[in-house]
Write a protein that holds these residues in place. Structure first.
Motif, PDB file in Angstrom:
ATOM      1  N   THR A   1     -10.538   6.191   1.341  1.00  0.00           N
ATOM      2  CA  THR A   1     -10.579   5.273   2.779  1.00  0.00           C
ATOM      3  C   THR A   1      -9.775   3.897   2.669  1.00  0.00           C
ATOM      4  N   LYS A   2      -9.885   3.254   1.581  1.00  0.00           N
ATOM      5  CA  LYS A   2      -9.395   1.753   1.743  1.00  0.00           C
ATOM      6  C   LYS A   2      -7.732   2.072   1.398  1.00  0.00           C
ATOM      7  N   PHE A   3      -7.381   3.178   0.639  1.00  0.00           N
ATOM      8  CA  PHE A   3      -6.058   3.424   0.411  1.00  0.00           C
ATOM      9  C   PHE A   3      -5.608   3.691   1.697  1.00  0.00           C
ATOM     10  N   ALA A   4      -5.926   4.432   2.669  1.00  0.00           N
ATOM     11  CA  ALA A   4      -5.651   5.003   4.022  1.00  0.00           C
ATOM     12  C   ALA A   4      -5.359   3.531   4.868  1.00  0.00           C
ATOM     13  N   GLU A   5      -6.276   2.843   4.814  1.00  0.00           N
ATOM     14  CA  GLU A   5      -6.338   1.643   5.751  1.00  0.00           C
ATOM     15  C   GLU A   5      -5.429   0.688   5.445  1.00  0.00           C
ATOM     16  N   ALA A   6      -5.266   0.390   3.987  1.00  0.00           N
ATOM     17  CA  ALA A   6      -4.138  -0.565   3.622  1.00  0.00           C
ATOM     18  C   ALA A   6      -2.624   0.018   3.879  1.00  0.00           C
ATOM     19  N   THR A   7      -2.641   1.318   3.826  1.00  0.00           N
ATOM     20  CA  THR A   7      -1.246   2.139   4.020  1.00  0.00           C
ATOM     21  C   THR A   7      -0.943   2.099   5.499  1.00  0.00           C
ATOM     22  N   LEU A   8      -1.914   2.137   6.284  1.00  0.00           N
ATOM     23  CA  LEU A   8      -1.747   2.269   7.762  1.00  0.00           C
ATOM     24  C   LEU A   8      -1.626   1.019   8.251  1.00  0.00           C
ATOM     25  N   ALA A   9      -2.220  -0.141   7.493  1.00  0.00           N
ATOM     26  CA  ALA A   9      -1.989  -1.509   7.919  1.00  0.00           C
ATOM     27  C   ALA A   9      -0.492  -1.867   7.657  1.00  0.00           C
ATOM     28  N   VAL A  10       0.199  -1.696   6.788  1.00  0.00           N
ATOM     29  CA  VAL A  10       1.445  -2.126   6.439  1.00  0.00           C
ATOM     30  C   VAL A  10       2.546  -1.238   7.554  1.00  0.00           C
ATOM     31  N   HIS A  11       2.109   0.231   7.536  1.00  0.00           N
ATOM     32  CA  HIS A  11       3.140   0.906   8.638  1.00  0.00           C
ATOM     33  C   HIS A  11       3.171   0.461   9.912  1.00  0.00           C
ATOM     34  N   TYR A  12       2.184   0.308  10.279  1.00  0.00           N
ATOM     35  CA  TYR A  12       1.887  -0.148  11.870  1.00  0.00           C
ATOM     36  C   TYR A  12       1.812  -1.464  12.279  1.00  0.00           C
ATOM     37  N   ARG A  13       1.874  -2.327  11.118  1.00  0.00           N
ATOM     38  CA  ARG A  13       1.998  -3.846  11.523  1.00  0.00           C
ATOM     39  C   ARG A  13       3.048  -4.274  12.607  1.00  0.00           C
TER      40      ARG A  13
ATOM     41  N   ALA B   1      -0.992  11.013   4.809  1.00  0.00           N
ATOM     42  CA  ALA B   1      -0.526  12.294   4.069  1.00  0.00           C
ATOM     43  C   ALA B   1       1.042  12.126   3.911  1.00  0.00           C
ATOM     44  N   LYS B   2       1.739  12.033   4.996  1.00  0.00           N
ATOM     45  CA  LYS B   2       3.170  12.323   4.943  1.00  0.00           C
ATOM     46  C   LYS B   2       3.664  11.078   4.416  1.00  0.00           C
ATOM     47  N   LEU B   3       3.164   9.958   4.677  1.00  0.00           N
ATOM     48  CA  LEU B   3       3.692   8.730   3.619  1.00  0.00           C
ATOM     49  C   LEU B   3       3.462   8.952   2.464  1.00  0.00           C
ATOM     50  N   THR B   4       2.193   9.217   1.982  1.00  0.00           N
ATOM     51  CA  THR B   4       2.145   9.608   0.567  1.00  0.00           C
ATOM     52  C   THR B   4       2.909  10.633  -0.023  1.00  0.00           C
ATOM     53  N   ARG B   5       3.213  11.614   0.551  1.00  0.00           N
ATOM     54  CA  ARG B   5       4.361  12.601   0.214  1.00  0.00           C
ATOM     55  C   ARG B   5       5.537  12.188  -0.160  1.00  0.00           C
ATOM     56  N   GLY B   6       5.959  11.087   1.040  1.00  0.00           N
ATOM     57  CA  GLY B   6       7.455  10.721   1.088  1.00  0.00           C
ATOM     58  C   GLY B   6       7.573   9.799  -0.074  1.00  0.00           C
ATOM     59  N   PHE B   7       6.423   8.965  -0.278  1.00  0.00           N
ATOM     60  CA  PHE B   7       6.476   7.886  -1.461  1.00  0.00           C
ATOM     61  C   PHE B   7       6.660   8.513  -2.747  1.00  0.00           C
TER      62      PHE B   7
ATOM     63  N   LEU C   1     -19.000   8.925   4.161  1.00  0.00           N
ATOM     64  CA  LEU C   1     -18.707   9.745   3.123  1.00  0.00           C
ATOM     65  C   LEU C   1     -17.870  10.890   3.481  1.00  0.00           C
ATOM     66  N   ALA C   2     -18.245  11.357   4.579  1.00  0.00           N
ATOM     67  CA  ALA C   2     -17.377  12.636   5.011  1.00  0.00           C
ATOM     68  C   ALA C   2     -15.977  12.121   5.379  1.00  0.00           C
ATOM     69  N   VAL C   3     -15.695  11.046   6.060  1.00  0.00           N
ATOM     70  CA  VAL C   3     -14.413  10.695   6.289  1.00  0.00           C
ATOM     71  C   VAL C   3     -13.581  10.111   5.000  1.00  0.00           C
ATOM     72  N   GLY C   4     -14.294   9.680   4.073  1.00  0.00           N
ATOM     73  CA  GLY C   4     -13.693   9.385   2.662  1.00  0.00           C
ATOM     74  C   GLY C   4     -13.315  10.678   2.104  1.00  0.00           C
ATOM     75  N   LEU C   5     -14.337  11.575   1.979  1.00  0.00           N
ATOM     76  CA  LEU C   5     -13.982  12.836   1.357  1.00  0.00           C
ATOM     77  C   LEU C   5     -12.690  13.673   2.017  1.00  0.00           C
ATOM     78  N   TYR C   6     -12.589  13.507   3.533  1.00  0.00           N
ATOM     79  CA  TYR C   6     -11.432  13.959   4.143  1.00  0.00           C
ATOM     80  C   TYR C   6     -10.173  13.385   3.777  1.00  0.00           C
ATOM     81  N   LEU C   7     -10.264  12.223   3.707  1.00  0.00           N
ATOM     82  CA  LEU C   7      -9.109  11.315   3.409  1.00  0.00           C
ATOM     83  C   LEU C   7      -8.595  11.489   1.949  1.00  0.00           C
ATOM     84  N   SER C   8      -9.797  11.759   1.031  1.00  0.00           N
ATOM     85  CA  SER C   8      -9.350  12.274  -0.050  1.00  0.00           C
ATOM     86  C   SER C   8      -8.463  13.420  -0.255  1.00  0.00           C
ATOM     87  N   PHE C   9      -9.072  14.388   0.310  1.00  0.00           N
ATOM     88  CA  PHE C   9      -8.517  15.812   0.242  1.00  0.00           C
ATOM     89  C   PHE C   9      -7.049  15.647   0.737  1.00  0.00           C
TER      90      PHE C   9
END
Length: 449
Positions: free
Chosen positions: A111-123, A433-439, A24-32
């Protein structure tokens, strides 16, 4: 102390209350860090995903469409646990467990947003045009810690044999045998043949399989569940009310025992949410990495939708079926409730075994892909066919009975997957966060070298 004693002790930690709070804490942190994207941009997310399924399927590498990648991920998360597991959460924590399941899903979307985003970015893009990705790659490439990525891969490759294979086939075999008289050996044999055929075609055949069956599975299940809710429509309002009353008033749990502990309620609800949608475990990122998208954030949007469909939609329907029928008070399972809701209507009753079969087979195929990709990260391309063969053999064996030791070990591996993944998500939150702002500011995406 025996090996199983150690396994049980580790399970108590990785699926314990404290670990639920970490999720929950990680999810809240990524939400922020993402500006609570699952709420503030939900309209955009729906337009970019369900509203544009056939659009933006090319660019930036990948072998399959964003929709197909998401269907593979949903195929893994939508399993027999969406039926049996939700009931178990209610039996353990009372109706209030469903409230905490929703909470876990809402923060798990980030959390899942971050996982999918990072998966594409670093594949990793290979010379033949194929790609591989997931937590093992964003840990190795993003954090520069290949040993930690390898640790995740070990956990995933082993977990796939249990939670994504034996558990699923065993549940299907038991249900078909008890309700339709289908011999367990036939169920296991059919499962093994399907696994072998689909895996032989690689990710593109897996994608076509998931694209065809997962939407059908969702529609059929919602039809069956809706029919069951109609039968008990007079209890639907009370079922909703019981969720909130139990969550905040510690209503009595299963069997009339007074004062269900808040800690058990939260653990049951959050644990079911995490176990169901796998947000934080990192497994779905392996599928999302295959998507043909022009920006990682676009696939991140699909990660949000994945959690929404799995937990907010499917699991909620299951919970309401169980609660409105009063099945949790007698220890009944959602499968039995759904079967019994149709009385003597043979064709309608046949839908539920079909839906459960679809749940199991899509989970089998998706987890086989996860395990294979993890094994290939560890041992190279030569391991793919041996892994596929072993997976198909275990699918057959899984139909013959329950394998308690393997299931416990796979539960442990499944939970341990979260440790390296959650570490990476926290440390790479700035990248997300940087990828999200950039998008949203229209900046082009440049994959890391």
């Amino acid at each position: 102390m025996s090996v199983l004693d150690w396994v049980n002790r580790i399970n108590g930690w990785v699926w314990g209350f404290e670990m639920m709070l970490v999720f929950l804490a990680v999810g809240l942190y990524l939400s922020f860090r993402t500006g609570f994207i699952q709420f503030t941009r939900f309209g955009v997310i729906l337009r970019e995903t369900l509203g544009a399924i056939r659009e933006r399927t090319m660019g930036g590498g990948g072998e399959i469409s964003p929709f197909q990648a998401t269907m593979i991920a949903l195929g893994a998360t939508l399993g027999s646990g969406n039926i049996v597991g939700v009931t178990s959460a209610i039996l353990i924590g009372g109706p209030g467990a469903i409230f905490w399941m929703w909470v876990a899903a809402l923060v798990g979307m980030a959390t899942k947003f971050a996982e999918a985003t990072l998966a594409v970015h670093y594949r990793q893009q290979f010379a033949d045009g194929s790609v591989s990705g997931g937590p093992m790659y964003y840990i190795a490439r993003g954090l520069g810690l290949p040993w930690l990525g390898a640790l995740f891969a070990v956990f995933a490759a082993v977990a796939a044999f249990g939670i994504g294979n034996v558990v699923q086939v065993s549940a299907l075999s038991g249900a078909l045998s008890n309700n339709l008289g289908v011999p367990p050996a036939w169920t296991g044999l059919f499962a093994a043949l399907v696994v072998a055929f689909v895996l032989a075609g690689g990710v593109r055949r897996i994608a076509r399989f998931a694209q065809a069956l997962v939407p059908l599975m969702i529609v059929l299940y919602l039809l069956v569940a809706t029919a069951a809710l109609v039968v008990n429509a007079q209890n639907l309002g009370a079922a909703f009310l019981s969720i909130f009353q139990s969550a905040f008033n510690l209503q009595a749990g299963f069997g009339g025992a007074v004062g269900v502990a808040m800690i058990e309620m939260i653990r049951a609800g959050v644990g079911r949410g995490i176990f169901s949608n796998e947000a934080g475990l990192g497994s779905a990122a392996i599928a999302h990495a295959q998507a043909q998208v022009d920006h990682p954030v676009r696939q991140g949007f699909w990660g949000v939708v994945e959690v929404f469909l799995d937990t907010i939609v499917i699991n909620t329907f299951t919970a309401l079926v169980v609660l409105s029928a009063g099945a949790w008070m007698t220890g009944g399972l959602a499968f039995d409730v759904l079967m019994g809701s149709f009385g003597g209507l043979g064709p309608a009753r046949a839908l539920m075994p079909l839906v459960l079969s679809l749940f199991v087979f899509t989970t089998l195929i998706s987890w086989a892909f996860y395990g294979e990709e993890s094994a290939a990260f560890l041992f190279g391309e030569g391991i793919r066919w041996p892994y596929r063969l072993a997976f198909a053999v275990l699918a057959f064996v899984g139909g013959l009975g329950s394998f308690g030791a393997l299931v416990k070990v796979s539960d442990t591996m499944n939970g341990l997957m979260a440790v390296p993944n959650l570490i990476a998500l926290v440390l790479l939150a700035g990248v997300v966060a940087k990828l999200t702002r950039g998008f949203f500011s229209g900046e082009p995406w440049t994959p890391p070298k």
